[in-house]
Scaffold this motif. Structure first.
Motif, PDB file in Angstrom:
ATOM      1  N   UNK A 160      22.596  62.890 -89.425  1.00 54.29           N
ATOM      2  CA  UNK A 160      22.251  63.702 -90.589  1.00 54.29           C
ATOM      3  C   UNK A 160      20.982  63.202 -91.270  1.00 54.29           C
ATOM      4  N   UNK A 161      20.162  64.126 -91.720  1.00 53.47           N
ATOM      5  CA  UNK A 161      18.951  63.774 -92.458  1.00 53.47           C
ATOM      6  C   UNK A 161      19.333  63.545 -93.915  1.00 53.47           C
ATOM      7  N   UNK A 162      19.003  62.394 -94.497  1.00 52.25           N
ATOM      8  CA  UNK A 162      19.376  62.135 -95.889  1.00 52.25           C
ATOM      9  C   UNK A 162      18.758  63.158 -96.836  1.00 52.25           C
ATOM     10  N   UNK A 163      19.451  63.508 -97.919  1.00 54.80           N
ATOM     11  CA  UNK A 163      18.868  64.433 -98.894  1.00 54.80           C
ATOM     12  C   UNK A 163      17.685  63.801 -99.614  1.00 54.80           C
ATOM     13  N   UNK A 164      16.796  64.649-100.088  1.00 52.16           N
ATOM     14  CA  UNK A 164      15.671  64.221-100.909  1.00 52.16           C
ATOM     15  C   UNK A 164      15.879  64.788-102.306  1.00 52.16           C
ATOM     16  N   UNK A 165      15.928  63.934-103.310  1.00 51.26           N
ATOM     17  CA  UNK A 165      16.120  64.353-104.695  1.00 51.26           C
ATOM     18  C   UNK A 165      15.028  63.730-105.550  1.00 51.26           C
ATOM     19  N   UNK A 166      14.175  64.562-106.120  1.00 51.71           N
ATOM     20  CA  UNK A 166      13.063  64.100-106.946  1.00 51.71           C
ATOM     21  C   UNK A 166      13.291  64.524-108.395  1.00 51.71           C
ATOM     22  N   UNK A 167      13.079  63.592-109.309  1.00 51.60           N
ATOM     23  CA  UNK A 167      13.234  63.885-110.737  1.00 51.60           C
ATOM     24  C   UNK A 167      11.895  64.342-111.291  1.00 51.60           C
ATOM     25  N   UNK A 168      11.871  65.554-111.805  1.00 46.99           N
ATOM     26  CA  UNK A 168      10.670  66.118-112.419  1.00 46.99           C
ATOM     27  C   UNK A 168      10.748  65.973-113.934  1.00 46.99           C
ATOM     28  N   UNK A 169       9.594  65.925-114.577  1.00 50.47           N
ATOM     29  CA  UNK A 169       9.519  65.778-116.021  1.00 50.47           C
ATOM     30  C   UNK A 169       8.786  66.980-116.620  1.00 50.47           C
ATOM     31  N   UNK A 170       8.950  67.154-117.911  1.00 47.47           N
ATOM     32  CA  UNK A 170       8.264  68.226-118.618  1.00 47.47           C
ATOM     33  C   UNK A 170       7.182  67.616-119.492  1.00 47.47           C
ATOM     34  N   UNK A 171       5.952  68.079-119.291  1.00 45.98           N
ATOM     35  CA  UNK A 171       4.837  67.597-120.099  1.00 45.98           C
ATOM     36  C   UNK A 171       4.912  68.142-121.517  1.00 45.98           C
ATOM     37  N   UNK A 172       4.051  67.586-122.379  1.00 50.85           N
ATOM     38  CA  UNK A 172       3.984  68.073-123.753  1.00 50.85           C
ATOM     39  C   UNK A 172       3.541  69.530-123.831  1.00 50.85           C
ATOM     40  N   UNK A 173       2.834  69.988-122.783  1.00 56.04           N
ATOM     41  CA  UNK A 173       2.387  71.385-122.764  1.00 56.04           C
ATOM     42  C   UNK A 173       3.439  72.334-122.200  1.00 56.04           C
ATOM     43  N   UNK A 174       4.629  71.792-121.889  1.00 58.49           N
ATOM     44  CA  UNK A 174       5.714  72.641-121.414  1.00 58.49           C
ATOM     45  C   UNK A 174       5.703  72.906-119.924  1.00 58.49           C
ATOM     46  N   UNK A 175       4.802  72.247-119.171  1.00 56.09           N
ATOM     47  CA  UNK A 175       4.746  72.418-117.732  1.00 56.09           C
ATOM     48  C   UNK A 175       5.531  71.307-117.035  1.00 56.09           C
ATOM     49  N   UNK A 176       6.104  71.641-115.896  1.00 53.05           N
ATOM     50  CA  UNK A 176       6.812  70.656-115.113  1.00 53.05           C
ATOM     51  C   UNK A 176       5.861  69.794-114.321  1.00 53.05           C
TER      52      UNK A 176
END
Length: 241
Positions: free
Chosen positions: A158-174
């Motif tokens: 099995x290929x391990x899952x990839x989980x990335x944590x995204x953040x929200x900038x002050x301008x509201x963009x990810x």
């Protein structure tokens, strides 16, 4: 932004439903015999919380504090309802259940089968300034292609899952890290991952569509706040509506 923990922050609407242990299901959608988490009159504005399955799944350790703090999130910003569910004795078998955590169902007093239901989503608010983008081999939009195995990955494993944590900038963009010091910016368009009316069946309903074609074996038993349909559930993202 301040994290919208359960029972904190602005509560809009006349009724509030937190995404706590007694008001959520994990991996299964409401069905015809599901017990309502809340019953309201027609026309009621309901403010409810939703929470995500990301960070609590078994392949992520079922420990959201460890998962998120290792990604740079302060422990105080990990949602209490996610911690509660992950640390509970709720049975979860990914072989027969979907991943989603669903708030509800909400019943409308006096509603009958065949009635027309109108639901207006008044407002959606992010509960956190972070989120998770995951990819699991065999699932998602390109199940046979991503995530790509490493060059030295053993054949047939099995290929391990990839989980990335995204953040929200002050301008509201990810902002999503790509692993080499750079990140990708993208606009955000908050929505409820799952919202609908409970189907007319007593059988367990898998949370991954199309549920009617699935035959799950039921072994046993972020934004925030949005009005929800009678006999319906909402979830999939960390929101308040």
């Amino acid at each position: 932004m301040s994290v919208l923990q359960p029972h904190t922050g602005t509560i809009e609407g006349s009724v509030y439903l937190a995404a706590d242990h007694g008001a959520t299901t994990w991996g299964l959608l409401p069905n015809a015999v599901g017990r309502p988490a809340l019953t309201v009159d027609s026309g009621t504005t309901v403010c409810l919380d939703t929470t995500s399955h990301e960070g609590i799944l078994p392949d992520q350790g079922r420990d959201p504090v460890k998962f998120f703090t290792e990604a740079g999130i302060a422990e105080r910003d990990v949602l209490h309802d996610a911690i509660e569910l992950a640390s509970s004795d709720v049975l979860f078998d990914p072989g027969v259940q979907g991943p989603h955590v669903v708030t509800g169902p909400v019943a409308v007093r006096g509603a009958l089968p065949g009635d027309v239901l109108e639901v207006e989503v008044v407002r959606l608010r992010r509960r956190t300034a972070y989120g998770v983008i995951s990819n699991r081999h065999g699932r998602g939009a390109l199940p046979g292609e991503y995530p790509a195995p490493a060059p030295d990955h053993p054949d047939g494993q099995p290929v391990p899952p990839v989980s990335l944590v995204a953040h929200v900038d002050d301008d509201g963009r990810g902002r999503l890290p790509v692993g080499d010091g750079r990140d990708v910016g993208f606009p955000l368009a908050p929505f409820l991952g799952i919202m609908g009316v409970a189907p007319a069946t007593e059988a367990p309903v898998h949370s991954v569509p199309p549920s009617p074609r699935r035959k799950p074996r039921h072994p046993a038993p972020g934004r925030r706040r949005a009005p929800v349909p009678p006999g319906a559930g909402a979830g999939g993202h960390v929101l308040r509506g």
